[in-house]
Design a protein around this motif. Structure first.
Motif, short mmCIF file in Angstrom:
data_model
loop_
_atom_site.label_atom_id
_atom_site.label_comp_id
_atom_site.label_asym_id
_atom_site.label_seq_id
_atom_site.Cartn_x
_atom_site.Cartn_y
_atom_site.Cartn_z
N VAL A 90 0.88 -1.17 0.00
CA VAL A 90 0.00 0.00 0.00
C VAL A 90 0.92 1.23 0.00
O VAL A 90 1.52 1.54 -1.00
CB VAL A 90 -0.99 -0.01 1.19
CG1 VAL A 90 -2.01 1.11 1.05
CG2 VAL A 90 -1.72 -1.36 1.26
N MET A 91 1.07 1.91 1.11
CA MET A 91 1.97 3.06 1.15
C MET A 91 3.27 2.77 1.89
O MET A 91 4.20 3.55 1.83
CB MET A 91 1.27 4.27 1.80
CG MET A 91 0.20 4.89 0.93
SD MET A 91 0.79 5.54 -0.65
CE MET A 91 1.77 6.95 -0.11
N ASP A 92 3.32 1.64 2.63
CA ASP A 92 4.51 1.30 3.39
C ASP A 92 4.86 2.49 4.29
O ASP A 92 4.04 2.91 5.09
CB ASP A 92 5.64 0.90 2.47
CG ASP A 92 6.73 0.10 3.17
OD1 ASP A 92 6.50 -0.30 4.32
OD2 ASP A 92 7.80 -0.12 2.59
N ASP A 93 6.05 3.09 4.13
CA ASP A 93 6.40 4.26 4.95
C ASP A 93 6.43 5.54 4.14
O ASP A 93 7.02 6.54 4.55
CB ASP A 93 7.73 4.05 5.67
CG ASP A 93 8.89 3.86 4.69
OD1 ASP A 93 8.63 3.61 3.50
OD2 ASP A 93 10.05 3.96 5.14
N PHE A 94 5.76 5.54 2.97
CA PHE A 94 5.67 6.75 2.15
C PHE A 94 4.46 7.58 2.55
O PHE A 94 3.46 7.05 3.06
CB PHE A 94 5.58 6.38 0.66
CG PHE A 94 6.80 5.68 0.13
CD1 PHE A 94 7.98 6.38 -0.07
CD2 PHE A 94 6.77 4.32 -0.15
CE1 PHE A 94 9.11 5.73 -0.56
CE2 PHE A 94 7.90 3.67 -0.64
CZ PHE A 94 9.07 4.38 -0.84
N ASP A 95 4.52 8.88 2.28
CA ASP A 95 3.46 9.80 2.70
C ASP A 95 2.68 10.43 1.56
O ASP A 95 1.60 10.98 1.79
CB ASP A 95 4.06 10.93 3.55
CG ASP A 95 4.66 10.43 4.84
OD1 ASP A 95 4.02 9.62 5.52
OD2 ASP A 95 5.80 10.83 5.16
N VAL A 96 3.20 10.39 0.34
CA VAL A 96 2.59 11.09 -0.79
C VAL A 96 2.44 10.12 -1.96
O VAL A 96 3.35 9.34 -2.24
CB VAL A 96 3.43 12.31 -1.23
CG1 VAL A 96 2.71 13.11 -2.32
CG2 VAL A 96 3.74 13.21 -0.03
N PHE A 97 1.29 10.20 -2.64
CA PHE A 97 0.98 9.30 -3.75
C PHE A 97 0.67 10.12 -4.99
O PHE A 97 -0.15 11.04 -4.96
CB PHE A 97 -0.22 8.43 -3.38
CG PHE A 97 -0.77 7.61 -4.52
CD1 PHE A 97 0.03 6.69 -5.19
CD2 PHE A 97 -2.09 7.75 -4.93
CE1 PHE A 97 -0.47 5.93 -6.23
CE2 PHE A 97 -2.60 7.00 -5.97
CZ PHE A 97 -1.80 6.08 -6.63
N GLY A 98 1.33 9.80 -6.09
CA GLY A 98 1.05 10.44 -7.37
C GLY A 98 0.50 9.43 -8.36
O GLY A 98 1.05 8.34 -8.51
N ASN A 99 -0.59 9.80 -9.02
CA ASN A 99 -1.24 8.92 -9.98
C ASN A 99 -1.35 9.66 -11.31
O ASN A 99 -2.04 10.68 -11.39
CB ASN A 99 -2.63 8.52 -9.47
CG ASN A 99 -3.28 7.48 -10.35
OD1 ASN A 99 -2.66 6.49 -10.74
ND2 ASN A 99 -4.56 7.68 -10.67
N VAL A 100 -0.67 9.16 -12.34
CA VAL A 100 -0.64 9.82 -13.64
C VAL A 100 -1.21 8.88 -14.69
O VAL A 100 -0.79 7.72 -14.78
CB VAL A 100 0.79 10.23 -14.03
CG1 VAL A 100 0.79 11.02 -15.33
CG2 VAL A 100 1.45 11.05 -12.92
N LEU A 101 -2.15 9.38 -15.48
CA LEU A 101 -2.73 8.63 -16.58
C LEU A 101 -2.40 9.33 -17.88
O LEU A 101 -2.63 10.53 -18.01
CB LEU A 101 -4.24 8.51 -16.42
CG LEU A 101 -4.74 7.81 -15.15
CD1 LEU A 101 -6.25 7.92 -15.06
CD2 LEU A 101 -4.31 6.36 -15.12
#
Length: 304
Positions: free
Chosen positions: A216-227
């Motif tokens: 899922v996110m593990d220890d990351f804080d920001v998610f970027g989704n590009v299509l």
């Protein structure tokens, strides 16, 4: 009359606010834009708005593509509040292009009743090109936000669509990492004939399903989704150059994949900080634009 069913994740959040009713006056924002090709360049040919959303005139401030109209979406509400209903409709005529972004990050404020809903419709005619790259969304603690995007795109058109989700106000007081109640995003794409290309949905409910775990996110804080919805030849060229990597030292990971039905590419990025995700999205964008338009992406403005 067709009525869109209420998504199941909103079922706990249908109570009316004690203040202004949901979707009422001042809470039913509207923004419609249309780009067209005129006299050798593209222009913002049509604009309709209703507060708190607004735009000013299109700017030709992109040094890499001077004939590209750039539109900044502005909100005079200071963020998205409970009971807000936003509707945005962007269209790009044959052979036209446009770039749409936001003036700043979108703040989704804390809620004690109801939810906020955003509906977007993007229509791209033959040979058109739209870059829709808003700044990050920041969901505050106990916020509930759902966004639904419908894309209708011609086979020869290209859409670069990006959304960035922060886990919350990371440095606010003792931190608000993933303390929001709900963030749900759905993108459905089809051809002008109605042929479905794909539906992508991600739903984040930290209290029900922890995000700080592998896969899922593990220890990351920001998610970027590009299509990237584009013809196959462009998708192949971009895929050959796009970076799929995990940089543990810098704190980010990214990967590129194929969308179904030859629709294009999907590019996912996670990072410990927003700047890292922004940089990877800009890097991907810098590959896409030359392949689509033969123009470079300009250096980032210092104030951005």
């Amino acid at each position: 009359m067709n009525v869109t069913p209420t998504p199941p994740e909103l079922a706990p959040y249908l109570d009316e606010p004690a203040q202004l009713r949901s979707g009422g006056f001042g809470k039913n924002a509207l923004l419609r834009l249309r780009f067209e090709r005129r006299g050798g360049r593209s222009i913002l040919a049509f604009m309709e708005r209703r507060a708190p959303l607004l735009v000013q005139k299109a700017l030709y401030c992109d040094e890499g593509m001077p004939d590209l109209p750039v539109v900044f979406i502005i909100s005079n509400a200071g963020g998205i509040l409970q009971g807000d209903r936003y509707t945005m409709d962007f269209a790009v005529g044959p052979g036209a292009c446009g770039h749409v972004t936001t003036q700043a990050a979108t703040k989704i404020h804390e809620m004690d009743a109801n939810h906020a809903l955003q509906t977007q419709e993007l229509t791209l005619d033959e040979g058109s090109y739209l870059e829709y790259i808003p700044e990050a969304a920041i969901p505050f603690a106990h916020s509930r936000f759902l966004t639904r995007t419908k894309v209708r795109i011609a086979p020869s058109a290209t859409l670069l669509y990006a959304e960035t989700l922060m886990g919350g106000r990371k440095y606010y007081r003792d931190g608000e990492r993933y303390r929001f109640d709900l963030f749900s995003s759905t993108v459905a794409a089809e051809r002008p004939t109605g042929e479905s290309l794909f539906v992508e949905k991600f739903r984040v409910e930290p209290a029900r399903s922890p995000v700080f775990r592998p896969g899922v996110m593990d220890d990351f804080d920001v998610f970027g989704n590009v299509l990237l919805l584009t013809p196959p030849a462009i998708a192949d060229a971009v895929a050959a150059r796009a970076v799929s990597a995990w940089n543990k030292a810098e704190g980010w990971a990214a990967g590129v994949g194929r969308l179904p039905n030859g629709a294009g590419l999907v590019y996912k990025v996670v990072g410990k900080e927003t700047s890292l995700v922004r940089a990877r999205i800009r890097e991907f964008w810098s590959i896409v634009r030359p392949e689509v338009a033969g123009r470079p992406v300009p250096p980032e403005f210092a104030w951005r």
